[in-house]
Design a protein around this motif. Structure first.
Motif, PDB file in Angstrom:
ATOM      1  N   PHE A  61       0.800  -1.223   0.000  1.00 31.21           N
ATOM      2  CA  PHE A  61       0.000   0.000   0.000  1.00 31.21           C
ATOM      3  C   PHE A  61       0.831   1.271   0.000  1.00 31.21           C
ATOM      4  O   PHE A  61       0.299   2.361  -0.186  1.00 31.21           O
ATOM      5  N   GLN A  62       2.150   1.159   0.167  1.00 31.56           N
ATOM      6  CA  GLN A  62       2.950   2.340   0.493  1.00 31.56           C
ATOM      7  C   GLN A  62       4.114   2.546  -0.464  1.00 31.56           C
ATOM      8  O   GLN A  62       4.599   1.608  -1.105  1.00 31.56           O
ATOM      9  N   THR A  63       4.551   3.815  -0.521  1.00 38.09           N
ATOM     10  CA  THR A  63       5.715   4.143  -1.340  1.00 38.09           C
ATOM     11  C   THR A  63       6.997   3.847  -0.564  1.00 38.09           C
ATOM     12  O   THR A  63       6.986   3.689   0.656  1.00 38.09           O
ATOM     13  N   VAL A  64       8.087   3.803  -1.296  1.00 38.40           N
ATOM     14  CA  VAL A  64       9.397   3.587  -0.681  1.00 38.40           C
ATOM     15  C   VAL A  64       9.689   4.681   0.346  1.00 38.40           C
ATOM     16  O   VAL A  64      10.149   4.397   1.464  1.00 38.40           O
ATOM     17  N   ALA A  65       9.404   5.936  -0.015  1.00 41.68           N
ATOM     18  CA  ALA A  65       9.697   7.063   0.885  1.00 41.68           C
ATOM     19  C   ALA A  65       8.940   6.939   2.197  1.00 41.68           C
ATOM     20  O   ALA A  65       9.507   7.125   3.278  1.00 41.68           O
ATOM     21  N   TYR A  66       7.661   6.622   2.115  1.00 40.19           N
ATOM     22  CA  TYR A  66       6.848   6.486   3.325  1.00 40.19           C
ATOM     23  C   TYR A  66       7.341   5.308   4.168  1.00 40.19           C
ATOM     24  O   TYR A  66       7.486   5.413   5.386  1.00 40.19           O
ATOM     25  N   PHE A  67       7.619   4.200   3.502  1.00 38.17           N
ATOM     26  CA  PHE A  67       8.070   2.986   4.187  1.00 38.17           C
ATOM     27  C   PHE A  67       9.373   3.227   4.944  1.00 38.17           C
ATOM     28  O   PHE A  67       9.497   2.869   6.124  1.00 38.17           O
ATOM     29  N   ASP A  68      10.342   3.843   4.279  1.00 40.27           N
ATOM     30  CA  ASP A  68      11.653   4.074   4.902  1.00 40.27           C
ATOM     31  C   ASP A  68      11.541   4.918   6.172  1.00 40.27           C
ATOM     32  O   ASP A  68      12.181   4.627   7.188  1.00 40.27           O
ATOM     33  N   VAL A  69      10.720   5.958   6.108  1.00 42.34           N
ATOM     34  CA  VAL A  69      10.543   6.832   7.272  1.00 42.34           C
ATOM     35  C   VAL A  69       9.773   6.105   8.376  1.00 42.34           C
ATOM     36  O   VAL A  69      10.139   6.169   9.557  1.00 42.34           O
ATOM     37  N   PHE A  70       8.725   5.383   7.998  1.00 46.37           N
ATOM     38  CA  PHE A  70       7.860   4.730   8.984  1.00 46.37           C
ATOM     39  C   PHE A  70       8.612   3.676   9.785  1.00 46.37           C
ATOM     40  O   PHE A  70       8.518   3.632  11.019  1.00 46.37           O
ATOM     41  N   ILE A  71       9.341   2.805   9.100  1.00 48.45           N
ATOM     42  CA  ILE A  71      10.014   1.730   9.842  1.00 48.45           C
ATOM     43  C   ILE A  71      11.131   2.272  10.723  1.00 48.45           C
ATOM     44  O   ILE A  71      11.432   1.708  11.782  1.00 48.45           O
ATOM     45  N   LYS A  72      11.721   3.388  10.326  1.00 48.32           N
ATOM     46  CA  LYS A  72      12.766   3.999  11.152  1.00 48.32           C
ATOM     47  C   LYS A  72      12.156   4.618  12.404  1.00 48.32           C
ATOM     48  O   LYS A  72      12.652   4.421  13.512  1.00 48.32           O
ATOM     49  N   GLU A  73      11.064   5.358  12.226  1.00 42.96           N
ATOM     50  CA  GLU A  73      10.424   6.031  13.358  1.00 42.96           C
ATOM     51  C   GLU A  73       9.812   5.043  14.346  1.00 42.96           C
ATOM     52  O   GLU A  73       9.810   5.261  15.546  1.00 42.96           O
ATOM     53  N   HIS A  74       9.273   3.927  13.816  1.00 44.90           N
ATOM     54  CA  HIS A  74       8.593   2.956  14.677  1.00 44.90           C
ATOM     55  C   HIS A  74       9.466   1.743  15.018  1.00 44.90           C
ATOM     56  O   HIS A  74       9.018   0.817  15.684  1.00 44.90           O
ATOM     57  N   LYS A  75      10.699   1.753  14.507  1.00 44.90           N
ATOM     58  CA  LYS A  75      11.673   0.691  14.796  1.00 44.90           C
ATOM     59  C   LYS A  75      11.097  -0.696  14.471  1.00 44.90           C
ATOM     60  O   LYS A  75      11.088  -1.604  15.307  1.00 44.90           O
ATOM     61  N   LEU A  76      10.635  -0.840  13.235  1.00 44.89           N
ATOM     62  CA  LEU A  76      10.056  -2.103  12.785  1.00 44.89           C
ATOM     63  C   LEU A  76      11.031  -2.836  11.873  1.00 44.89           C
ATOM     64  O   LEU A  76      11.713  -2.221  11.044  1.00 44.89           O
ATOM     65  N   ASP A  77      11.094  -4.142  12.013  1.00 41.37           N
ATOM     66  CA  ASP A  77      12.005  -4.956  11.218  1.00 41.37           C
ATOM     67  C   ASP A  77      11.272  -5.501   9.987  1.00 41.37           C
ATOM     68  O   ASP A  77      11.011  -6.695   9.856  1.00 41.37           O
ATOM     69  N   LEU A  78      10.931  -4.570   9.093  1.00 42.55           N
ATOM     70  CA  LEU A  78      10.232  -4.912   7.854  1.00 42.55           C
ATOM     71  C   LEU A  78      11.134  -4.616   6.669  1.00 42.55           C
ATOM     72  O   LEU A  78      12.004  -3.742   6.742  1.00 42.55           O
ATOM     73  N   VAL A  79      10.917  -5.329   5.566  1.00 43.29           N
ATOM     74  CA  VAL A  79      11.720  -5.118   4.358  1.00 43.29           C
ATOM     75  C   VAL A  79      10.826  -5.234   3.124  1.00 43.29           C
ATOM     76  O   VAL A  79       9.806  -5.920   3.151  1.00 43.29           O
ATOM     77  N   PRO A  80      11.208  -4.572   2.030  1.00 43.99           N
ATOM     78  CA  PRO A  80      10.475  -4.762   0.776  1.00 43.99           C
ATOM     79  C   PRO A  80      10.974  -6.012   0.071  1.00 43.99           C
ATOM     80  O   PRO A  80      12.166  -6.356   0.173  1.00 43.99           O
ATOM     81  N   ILE A  81      10.086  -6.699  -0.636  1.00 41.12           N
ATOM     82  CA  ILE A  81      10.528  -7.853  -1.438  1.00 41.12           C
ATOM     83  C   ILE A  81      10.276  -7.631  -2.925  1.00 41.12           C
ATOM     84  O   ILE A  81      10.762  -8.400  -3.756  1.00 41.12           O
ATOM     85  N   ALA A  82       9.527  -6.576  -3.273  1.00 38.06           N
ATOM     86  CA  ALA A  82       9.267  -6.296  -4.683  1.00 38.06           C
ATOM     87  C   ALA A  82       8.624  -4.929  -4.835  1.00 38.06           C
ATOM     88  O   ALA A  82       7.985  -4.419  -3.908  1.00 38.06           O
ATOM     89  N   THR A  83       8.799  -4.343  -6.003  1.00 40.91           N
ATOM     90  CA  THR A  83       8.085  -3.111  -6.340  1.00 40.91           C
ATOM     91  C   THR A  83       6.828  -3.479  -7.128  1.00 40.91           C
ATOM     92  O   THR A  83       6.758  -4.547  -7.740  1.00 40.91           O
ATOM     93  N   THR A  84       5.850  -2.576  -7.126  1.00 41.29           N
ATOM     94  CA  THR A  84       4.579  -2.894  -7.786  1.00 41.29           C
ATOM     95  C   THR A  84       4.166  -1.830  -8.808  1.00 41.29           C
ATOM     96  O   THR A  84       4.264  -2.056 -10.006  1.00 41.29           O
ATOM     97  N   VAL A  85       3.713  -0.687  -8.321  1.00 41.62           N
ATOM     98  CA  VAL A  85       3.201   0.340  -9.231  1.00 41.62           C
ATOM     99  C   VAL A  85       3.664   1.722  -8.794  1.00 41.62           C
ATOM    100  O   VAL A  85       4.086   1.930  -7.660  1.00 41.62           O
ATOM    101  N   LEU A  86       3.573   2.648  -9.727  1.00 42.71           N
ATOM    102  CA  LEU A  86       3.778   4.062  -9.432  1.00 42.71           C
ATOM    103  C   LEU A  86       2.454   4.776  -9.701  1.00 42.71           C
ATOM    104  O   LEU A  86       1.860   4.600 -10.765  1.00 42.71           O
ATOM    105  N   ALA A  87       1.973   5.521  -8.718  1.00 51.34           N
ATOM    106  CA  ALA A  87       0.775   6.343  -8.895  1.00 51.34           C
ATOM    107  C   ALA A  87       1.273   7.754  -9.182  1.00 51.34           C
ATOM    108  O   ALA A  87       1.531   8.534  -8.256  1.00 51.34           O
ATOM    109  N   PRO A  88       1.471   8.113 -10.452  1.00 51.24           N
ATOM    110  CA  PRO A  88       2.224   9.323 -10.786  1.00 51.24           C
ATOM    111  C   PRO A  88       1.554  10.635 -10.399  1.00 51.24           C
ATOM    112  O   PRO A  88       0.376  10.865 -10.641  1.00 51.24           O
ATOM    113  N   MET A  89       2.345  11.503  -9.783  1.00 51.82           N
ATOM    114  CA  MET A  89       1.942  12.880  -9.519  1.00 51.82           C
ATOM    115  C   MET A  89       2.173  13.661 -10.806  1.00 51.82           C
ATOM    116  O   MET A  89       3.109  13.355 -11.566  1.00 51.82           O
ATOM    117  N   GLY A  90       1.329  14.647 -11.063  1.00 46.76           N
ATOM    118  CA  GLY A  90       1.471  15.393 -12.305  1.00 46.76           C
ATOM    119  C   GLY A  90       1.383  16.897 -12.120  1.00 46.76           C
ATOM    120  O   GLY A  90       0.875  17.398 -11.113  1.00 46.76           O
TER     121      GLY A  90
END
Length: 280
Positions: free
Chosen positions: A88-117
Motif C-alpha cells: 500500500f505504500q511508497t518507498v519514501a513512506y516505508f523508509d521513514v515509517f520503519i525507522k520512526e517505529h523501529k520495525l524490522d520490515l523489508v520490501p521484497i518487490a516493487t509494484t506500481v507508481l501512482a504518478p503525480m502530475g
C-alpha cells in the motif's frame, strides 16, 4: 471388556482422523495442500490484487486481502504477525515509517507508481510557463516534497543536494523563473487551476477530479521517481519465504502489467525494478 475398549479406541481415532481431514481439506487436485497468505492494503480498491489472487489460486496459494482505512495499521499489523505481507505504500513512506517505529520490515518487490502530475489550464508544456508565474503545490510535507522534486525534474527549479522526500519550499536553491508558490491543501490543488499557471496534483486527488496523469498532465512522474514507487513489504525474517516471493513474481509478470495498464487507464504505472534501485 477388552473388545469393547478396543472398539472405543478405534472409534475415537476415526473421529480424530475425520477432524484433521476436514481441517486440511483445502487441497489442490494434485494432492498438495494449499496455503493462505494475508496481504494488507489501504482503501477499498482490490482490483490488481484480485487479479494476482486468481493466478496464485491455481498454484495453491490463497491470497486473503485485508483492507485498512489508514496508512499506519497495515504496517503495525504486519509487524505483529497479523499479516504475511502488505502492499500500500511508497518507498519514501516505508523508509521513514520503519525507522520512526523501529520495525524490522523489508520490501521484497516493487509494484506500481501512482504518478503525480503538473496540470495547467493555460499551458501545454512546462517550458511555456512564464517568469513570475504562480504554481500551486500541496501544503502537507509528504506531498509538497514530492511536488518540488517533480518541479525540479521538469527543469523549473533546483533543490538543495540534501533534499529529502519530505522537504519543503525553503530548500529551493535556484528559481530562475521566479515562480511564486501557492501552498494549498492537497484536495484544493485541482480547484485552483483557473487561478494559477499550473498546479501540482497528487494521483488520488487528480483521479477524483477526473484528471489522468498520462493524458491530462503537462508533465508527470516516470519510473525514475524511485522514492514514490509502491512496494510489497514483509517481516525481515520472511524475506526469503518461497510463497511470498512467488506472489511477488506473479505480481511482476507481464500479464499483470497489461491488466493494470488497461484497468487503471494510466492512473497507475506498473513499475517493476530491482530492489537495489530503491535503496534496498
Amino acid at each position: 471388556m477388552k473388545k469393547l475398549l478396543f472398539t472405543i479406541i478405534i472409534l475415537a481415532l476415526a473421529v480424530l482422523g475425520a477432524g484433521c481431514s476436514s481441517q486440511s481439506g483445502d487441497k489442490k487436485a494434485s494432492g498438495k495442500e494449499s496455503v493462505t497468505v494475508k496481504v494488507g492494503i489501504s482503501g477499498t480498491d482490490t482490483r490488481q490484487w484480485d487479479y494476482v489472487a486468481k493466478k496464485a489460486k491455481k498454484e495453491g496459494i490463497n491470497i486473503e486481502i485485508v483492507k485498512f482505512s489508514d496508512y499506519v495499521a497495515p504496517n503495525t499489523a504486519l509487524a505483529e504477525g497479523e499479516l504475511d505481507a502488505n502492499a500500500f505504500q511508497t518507498v519514501a513512506y516505508f523508509d521513514v515509517f520503519i525507522k520512526e517505529h523501529k520495525l524490522d520490515l523489508v520490501p521484497i518487490a516493487t509494484t506500481v507508481l501512482a504518478p503525480m502530475g503538473i496540470y495547467s489550464d493555460k499551458y501545454k508544456d512546462v517550458k511555456d510557463i512564464p517568469k513570475g508565474a504562480k504554481i500551486a503545490v500541496p501544503n502537507d510535507a509528504s506531498n509538497q516534497g514530492r511536488a518540488l522534486l517533480l518541479l525540479q525534474t521538469a527543469g523549473l527549479i533546483k533543490l538543495a543536494k540534501d533534499f529529502d522526500p519530505n522537504g519543503s519550499i525553503d530548500q529551493v536553491t535556484e528559481n530562475p523563473k521566479n515562480i511564486k508558490f501557492v501552498q494549498v491543501a492537497p484536495a484544493q490543488t485541482p480547484r485552483v487551476l483557473p487561478d494559477v499557471a499550473a498546479s501540482v496534483i497528487n494521483n488520488g486527488v487528480a483521479n477524483d477530479a477526473g484528471l489522468k496523469p498520462l493524458k491530462d498532465a503537462i508533465f508527470h512522474e516516470s519510473k525514475t521517481a524511485t522514492p514514490y514507487i509502491n512496494i510489497i513489504a514483509v517481516n525481515a525474517k520472511d524475506k526469503n519465504n518461497k510463497t511470498l516471493k512467488r506472489i511477488a513474481e506473479l505480481f511482476q509478470e507481464e500479464d499483470t502489467a497489461k491488466f493494470i495498464d488497461k484497468e487503471y487507464d494510466g492512473n497507475l504505472i506498473p513499475t517493476f525494478v530491482p530492489l537495489k534501485n530503491i535503496g534496498w
